[in-house]
Design a protein around this motif. Structure first.
Motif, short mmCIF file in Angstrom:
data_model
loop_
_atom_site.label_atom_id
_atom_site.label_comp_id
_atom_site.label_asym_id
_atom_site.label_seq_id
_atom_site.Cartn_x
_atom_site.Cartn_y
_atom_site.Cartn_z
N HIS A 1 21.32 47.99 0.40
CA HIS A 1 21.41 46.96 1.42
C HIS A 1 20.87 45.62 0.92
O HIS A 1 21.48 44.56 1.15
CB HIS A 1 20.64 47.38 2.67
CG HIS A 1 20.69 46.35 3.76
ND1 HIS A 1 21.83 46.07 4.47
CD2 HIS A 1 19.74 45.50 4.22
CE1 HIS A 1 21.58 45.10 5.34
NE2 HIS A 1 20.32 44.74 5.21
N MET A 2 19.74 45.65 0.22
CA MET A 2 19.12 44.41 -0.22
C MET A 2 19.99 43.66 -1.22
O MET A 2 19.95 42.42 -1.30
CB MET A 2 17.75 44.69 -0.84
CG MET A 2 16.73 45.28 0.14
SD MET A 2 16.52 44.31 1.65
CE MET A 2 15.68 42.86 1.02
N HIS B 1 23.01 43.24 -0.98
CA HIS B 1 24.03 42.52 -0.21
C HIS B 1 23.39 41.66 0.89
O HIS B 1 24.06 41.28 1.84
CB HIS B 1 25.02 43.52 0.41
CG HIS B 1 25.82 44.28 -0.60
ND1 HIS B 1 25.36 45.44 -1.19
CD2 HIS B 1 27.02 44.03 -1.16
CE1 HIS B 1 26.26 45.89 -2.05
NE2 HIS B 1 27.27 45.06 -2.05
N TRP B 2 22.11 41.36 0.75
CA TRP B 2 21.40 40.57 1.75
C TRP B 2 20.65 39.43 1.06
O TRP B 2 19.49 39.17 1.33
CB TRP B 2 20.44 41.45 2.55
CG TRP B 2 19.99 40.85 3.84
CD1 TRP B 2 20.66 39.95 4.61
CD2 TRP B 2 18.75 41.11 4.51
NE1 TRP B 2 19.91 39.63 5.73
CE2 TRP B 2 18.75 40.33 5.69
CE3 TRP B 2 17.66 41.92 4.25
CZ2 TRP B 2 17.69 40.35 6.59
CZ3 TRP B 2 16.60 41.94 5.14
CH2 TRP B 2 16.62 41.16 6.30
N SER B 3 21.33 38.77 0.16
CA SER B 3 20.73 37.63 -0.53
C SER B 3 20.67 36.43 0.40
O SER B 3 21.29 36.42 1.47
CB SER B 3 21.54 37.30 -1.79
OG SER B 3 22.88 36.97 -1.43
N HIS B 4 19.94 35.42 -0.02
CA HIS B 4 19.84 34.21 0.80
C HIS B 4 19.60 33.02 -0.11
O HIS B 4 19.02 33.16 -1.20
CB HIS B 4 18.70 34.34 1.82
CG HIS B 4 17.35 34.48 1.20
ND1 HIS B 4 16.53 33.40 0.91
CD2 HIS B 4 16.66 35.58 0.79
CE1 HIS B 4 15.40 33.83 0.37
NE2 HIS B 4 15.45 35.14 0.29
N ARG C 1 11.88 40.31 0.42
CA ARG C 1 13.31 40.03 0.55
C ARG C 1 13.69 39.07 -0.57
O ARG C 1 13.51 37.85 -0.47
CB ARG C 1 13.64 39.43 1.91
CG ARG C 1 15.16 39.24 2.08
CD ARG C 1 15.52 38.52 3.35
NE ARG C 1 16.94 38.20 3.34
CZ ARG C 1 17.54 37.38 4.19
NH1 ARG C 1 16.84 36.80 5.14
NH2 ARG C 1 18.82 37.15 4.10
N SER D 1 9.80 35.68 5.57
CA SER D 1 10.79 36.75 5.43
C SER D 1 10.24 38.03 4.80
O SER D 1 11.01 38.91 4.42
CB SER D 1 11.98 36.25 4.59
OG SER D 1 11.57 35.90 3.28
N LEU E 1 18.76 49.70 10.09
CA LEU E 1 19.32 48.41 9.71
C LEU E 1 18.95 47.33 10.72
O LEU E 1 18.61 46.19 10.36
CB LEU E 1 20.84 48.52 9.60
CG LEU E 1 21.61 47.26 9.23
CD1 LEU E 1 21.17 46.76 7.85
CD2 LEU E 1 23.11 47.53 9.24
N ARG F 1 16.93 43.95 9.77
CA ARG F 1 17.56 42.63 9.89
C ARG F 1 16.94 41.78 11.00
O ARG F 1 16.76 40.58 10.83
CB ARG F 1 19.06 42.82 10.18
CG ARG F 1 19.87 43.31 9.00
CD ARG F 1 20.36 42.13 8.19
NE ARG F 1 21.29 42.52 7.15
CZ ARG F 1 22.26 41.75 6.69
NH1 ARG F 1 22.43 40.54 7.19
NH2 ARG F 1 23.05 42.16 5.71
N SER G 1 12.43 42.42 10.62
CA SER G 1 11.77 42.45 9.29
C SER G 1 10.83 43.64 9.17
O SER G 1 9.70 43.52 8.69
CB SER G 1 11.03 41.14 9.03
OG SER G 1 11.93 40.07 8.97
N TRP H 1 10.83 47.81 7.93
CA TRP H 1 11.60 48.84 7.22
C TRP H 1 11.18 50.23 7.69
O TRP H 1 10.02 50.61 7.57
CB TRP H 1 11.40 48.73 5.72
CG TRP H 1 11.93 49.90 4.93
CD1 TRP H 1 11.23 50.72 4.12
CD2 TRP H 1 13.29 50.37 4.88
NE1 TRP H 1 12.03 51.67 3.56
CE2 TRP H 1 13.32 51.49 4.01
CE3 TRP H 1 14.49 49.96 5.49
CZ2 TRP H 1 14.49 52.19 3.72
CZ3 TRP H 1 15.65 50.67 5.21
CH2 TRP H 1 15.65 51.75 4.34
#
Length: 394
Positions: free
Chosen positions: A35-36, A38-41, A217, A289, A338, A342, A345, A347
């Motif tokens: 998951h991480m 595909h969760w860039s910023h 993150r 984050s 999830l 999201r 924040s 887990w």
């Protein structure tokens, strides 16, 4: 109703056992990493890396460089009006041949007044007693503050998080990036987030104690942060406008210098330099984050509710077949994880709960088929007996 209550008790006991033994840790880590990635910023413009890169090594020569060179760099950054400087470079041994170079660096960081230097634990001899290692006394007395550079790695060698406090005997030192963030923050972090680990509170002067564990993150793969070459800053080829008001992290990205870490945002072939790991932690503080793992009581509470879900749904309209309940329950668990990640924040590793749900559904199907088979056998016997009595009747 009694059967459902008994099923929940058995399921909860299995959940406790699985969590206690970390039975699904590999699965949970794989789900988290997938998951991480595909969760860039996008990163802000507040953090910049001054990189000790191959270009700098080619122009300045073999590492380590004289500390008078680092002093010149600090002077450049001071003139540019940077917000704060984190020097992720080990300076534990004095320059015995040229002590004036140590003094020059100490004077430069003193004049800047916003410089963090690293602390770490190391044994003098292999297998020896750990010692806290700080910069040389001349440099240490001029530093504004210190932060530990302990990059937390999980059992598989991946750095997914950071301990916000650590130290020898007691977790007194803030994380390197936290020390830099709080240095100019008008309201420093008082109550730190993160998972508390009372089992590591040994309160021994010989143990490196860590506390307040949080997940990072990551902004993305290696190279996600703004960076400029050390030599370009040193020689004035970087505009002061590009540096002014930013947090600066000085560290090595060249191969063979400094840490190279596997992270949850990259694969084994995309190792992240330690200085960029620190940049991710610093950015996480700036944009709030950081991710907090659920503690054990919270995991058990949420897990118990998810185990109860298929039992509560059984027999309701739309949930009269096992496959309908299985589809909903098995989808609800990872989706809940999830959502917490999201939206809040937080887990929650869903692997143990998923495994208990799967085992429960498999057991339910097996028992149902056994009951059906037993019922068919009983009906067959009754039919044979009826036929026998009918045939033997006068």
């Amino acid at each position: 109703m009694l059967k459902r209550g008994l099923a929940w008790v058995v399921g909860f006991a299995a959940l406790v056992l699985l969590i206690a033994t970390s039975a699904t840790q590999r699965v949970d880590n794989a789900l988290y990493d997938m998951h991480m990635r595909h969760w860039s910023h996008p990163t802000s413009d507040k953090v910049m890396i001054v990189a000790i890169d191959p270009q700098s090594l080619a122009e300045l020569g073999k590492w380590p460089w004289p500390r008078s060179v680092h002093a010149q760099l600090i002077e450049r950054l001071t003139q540019a009006g940077v917000r704060g400087i984190g020097v992720d470079i080990t300076m534990t041994e004095p320059d015995l041949n040229r002590p004036d170079r140590d003094r020059a660096f100490a004077d430069a960081i003193h004049r800047n007044g916003h410089v963090v230097m690293p602390v770490f634990a190391e044994a003098a001899d292999q297998g020896g007693v750990l010692e806290e290692v700080l910069p040389t006394p001349v440099i240490a007395t001029s530093a504004t503050t210190f932060g530990h550079v302990d990059a937390s790695k999980d059992f598989d060698g991946v750095a997914r998080g950071v301990y916000l406090k650590a130290g020898l005997g007691q977790p007194l030192w803030p994380a390197f990036a936290l020390a830099l963030y709080d240095m100019n923050n008008p309201a420093p972090q008082r109550t730190l987030p993160g998972l508390r680990l009372p089992n590591e509170r040994l309160d021994s002067p010989y143990e490196w104690i860590r506390d307040n564990y949080v997940l990072i993150r990551y902004a993305g793969h290696t190279g996600s942060f703004n960076q400029v070459s050390y030599i370009d800053v040193l020689q004035g080829r970087v505009s002061t406008h590009l540096l002014r008001g930013r947090w600066i992290l000085i560290g090595a990205i060249a191969a063979g210098l400094g840490d190279q870490l596997a992270t949850s945002a990259s694969d084994a072939n995309d190792l992240m330099p330690g200085v960029e790991y620190q940049a991710n932690v610093l950015e996480s503080f700036y944009d709030s984050s950081l991710i907090t793992p659920l503690n054990l009581p919270a995991q058990l509470l949420l897990g118990s509710l998810m185990i109860a879900l298929p039992l509560a749904l059984f027999g309701l309209p739309g949930f009269r077949r096992t496959w309908q309940i299985a589809t909903f329950a098995l989808a609800a668990t990872p989706l809940s994880s999830l959502l917490l990640l999201r939206r809040f924040s937080v887990w929650w590793p869903p692997g143990c709960c998923l495994l208990v749900t799967v085992l429960g559904l498999v057991l339910h199907v097996a028992l149902s088929r056994f009951d059906q088979h037993h019922e068919r056998r009983m009906k067959s016997r009754l039919a044979i007996n009826d036929a026998w009595w009918t045939k033997g009747a006068p």
